[in-house]
Design a protein around this motif. Structure first.
Motif, PDB file in Angstrom:
ATOM      1  N   ASN A 106       0.830  -1.203   0.000  1.00  0.00           N
ATOM      2  CA  ASN A 106       0.000   0.000   0.000  1.00  0.00           C
ATOM      3  C   ASN A 106       0.862   1.250   0.000  1.00  0.00           C
ATOM      4  O   ASN A 106       1.836   1.327   0.742  1.00  0.00           O
ATOM      5  N   LYS A 110       0.826   1.917  -6.743  1.00  0.00           N
ATOM      6  CA  LYS A 110       0.163   0.973  -7.668  1.00  0.00           C
ATOM      7  C   LYS A 110      -0.943   1.638  -8.480  1.00  0.00           C
ATOM      8  O   LYS A 110      -0.939   1.568  -9.697  1.00  0.00           O
ATOM      9  N   THR A 111      -1.889   2.246  -7.760  1.00  0.00           N
ATOM     10  CA  THR A 111      -3.055   2.798  -8.451  1.00  0.00           C
ATOM     11  C   THR A 111      -2.645   3.914  -9.409  1.00  0.00           C
ATOM     12  O   THR A 111      -3.112   3.975 -10.545  1.00  0.00           O
ATOM     13  N   ASP A 134      -8.042  -4.245  -5.384  1.00  0.00           N
ATOM     14  CA  ASP A 134      -7.703  -3.878  -3.994  1.00  0.00           C
ATOM     15  C   ASP A 134      -9.011  -3.617  -3.272  1.00  0.00           C
ATOM     16  O   ASP A 134      -9.455  -2.475  -3.135  1.00  0.00           O
ATOM     17  N   ARG A 137      -9.631  -1.484   0.526  1.00  0.00           N
ATOM     18  CA  ARG A 137      -9.741  -0.046   0.766  1.00  0.00           C
ATOM     19  C   ARG A 137     -10.727   0.581  -0.206  1.00  0.00           C
ATOM     20  O   ARG A 137     -10.534   0.529  -1.424  1.00  0.00           O
ATOM     21  N   ALA A 140      -9.142   2.955  -2.587  1.00  0.00           N
ATOM     22  CA  ALA A 140      -8.420   2.388  -3.735  1.00  0.00           C
ATOM     23  C   ALA A 140      -9.391   2.136  -4.886  1.00  0.00           C
ATOM     24  O   ALA A 140      -9.060   2.389  -6.060  1.00  0.00           O
ATOM     25  N   GLN A 143     -10.261   5.549  -6.331  1.00  0.00           N
ATOM     26  CA  GLN A 143      -9.119   6.081  -7.085  1.00  0.00           C
ATOM     27  C   GLN A 143      -9.075   5.490  -8.483  1.00  0.00           C
ATOM     28  O   GLN A 143      -8.879   6.181  -9.472  1.00  0.00           O
ATOM     29  N   GLN A 160     -16.438  -2.665  -1.373  1.00  0.00           N
ATOM     30  CA  GLN A 160     -15.316  -2.973  -0.489  1.00  0.00           C
ATOM     31  C   GLN A 160     -15.563  -4.318   0.204  1.00  0.00           C
ATOM     32  O   GLN A 160     -16.687  -4.622   0.592  1.00  0.00           O
ATOM     33  N   ASP A 186      -5.573  -4.202 -10.361  1.00  0.00           N
ATOM     34  CA  ASP A 186      -5.020  -3.657  -9.116  1.00  0.00           C
ATOM     35  C   ASP A 186      -5.162  -4.733  -8.036  1.00  0.00           C
ATOM     36  O   ASP A 186      -6.059  -5.570  -8.091  1.00  0.00           O
ATOM     37  N   ALA A 188      -4.474  -5.748  -3.573  1.00  0.00           N
ATOM     38  CA  ALA A 188      -4.262  -5.202  -2.233  1.00  0.00           C
ATOM     39  C   ALA A 188      -2.787  -5.319  -1.854  1.00  0.00           C
ATOM     40  O   ALA A 188      -2.064  -6.137  -2.394  1.00  0.00           O
TER      41      ALA A 188
END
Ligand code: GDP
Length: 298
Positions: A106, A110-111, A134, A137, A140, A143, A160, A186, A188
């Motif tokens: 994290n 990445k994102t 992911d 979160r 995430a 995003q 989530q 993506d 985690a």
């Protein structure tokens, strides 16, 4: 080049000024050589590379007057030798959809990297799809939707806490049906629970293979340059379980520790595809050995 050298200016300023401070038109002796080697180690280049560079500096110059530009040239040349074998563009040829799993802890970027890659591939005329794997979160997921919306790429997401492997399965199925060229997934990155994290990555891969046995076609590990030596243990952790095929190093603009990339190249010999030199959509650069070496040597 302009963007790269300004992105790496903290590293080059720090390494370059350390060399300039040390090497003042005087004879190269063992004390000076040792100090140069220490400087290179402090710049995160790694013990092996630092030793090789100081050997190369000594060659033919021992007990002779040297100047800083000579030393910087040797540094650049030797660093380039380490980086050349691993500098590799990421080819998305040979599979449709070409599936890229993006891993990393994290906050590593990445994102953001997925967003930048999406922009790049879209610009090149490819149809891109994103999967919000992911699922721990909410931020995430949000995003990723924002990045997708910005360049018009479809984002496959659920709420989530959903099963990440299920999302990867759905995304790959949809990508196949919709003629997508590149699917970016993506994942985690909770390092607090390493076993769980790794088994989740393995599960994503296993489930995807039910849709497409050759997937994923690339597993990228995103590393944050500002964590310095910690990046090495991240490559060790992810490399073993996630089957990492290539690296992206981010935030080189925010650190003087860009030398860590050289240590990682030397130690793992994994392909390095891209480097991040800023938060903007165009701040992802293909990694090239010569330019990087010249940029950090100052
Ligand atoms: P993730 O948790 O791995 O998905 O990380 P994010 O993509 O959310 O990035 C974490 C933070 O790092 C964000 O504030 C990004 O804008 C920032 N970031 C990512 N890449 C870069 C980079 O190359 N340079 C800089 N300066 N910031 C970056």
């Amino acid at each position: 080049w302009q963007r790269l050298s300004s992105g790496l200016k903290r590293t080059s300023a720090s390494l370059g000024s350390a060399i300039s401070d040390l090497v003042k038109k005087r004879k190269l002796d063992s004390a000076m050589l040792e100090e140069i080697e220490d400087t290179l180690i402090r710049a995160d280049l790694g013990v092996t590379t630092a030793a090789r560079i100081s050997e190369a500096i000594a060659k033919g110059r021992y007990e002779k007057d040297i100047d800083e530009s000579e030393v910087k040239t040797v540094v650049a040349t030797e660093v380039e030798k380490v980086l050349s074998p691993v500098a590799a563009p990421l080819s998305i040829e040979g599979a449709k959809p070409f599936v890229i799993l993006v891993s990393g802890v994290n906050g590593s970027g990445k994102t953001t990297t997925i967003g930048k890659l999406t922009a790049k591939f879209t610009r090149e005329g490819h149809k891109v799809m994103l999967a919000a794997g992911d699922t721990f979160r909410a931020a995430a997921i949000e995003q990723l939707k924002i990045w997708g919306g910005r360049v018009g790429a479809k984002v496959i997401a659920r709420e989530q806490g959903s099963d990440a492997a299920g999302i990867a399965f759905d995304a790959l199925t949809a990508a196949k049906a919709e003629g997508v060229d590149v699917l970016l997934i993506d994942t985690a990155g909770r390092l607090q629970n390493r076993t769980e994290l790794m088994s989740e990555l393995e599960k994503i891969v296993r489930v995807m293979k039910k849709v497409e046995p050759s997937a994923p076609h690339a597993v990228l590990l995103v590393l944050d340059a500002t964590v310095g030596q910690n990046a090495i243990s991240q490559v060790e952790a992810f490399g073993k379980t996630a089957g990492v095929t290539g690296l992206v190093m981010t935030k080189l603009d925010g650190t003087a520790r860009g030398g860590i990339l050289v240590a990682i190249a030397e130690k793992f010999k994994l392909p390095i595809h891209f480097i991040g030199v800023g938060e903007g959509i165009d701040d992802l650069q293909p990694f090239t050995a010569r330019d990087f070496a010249r940029a950090i040597a100052g």
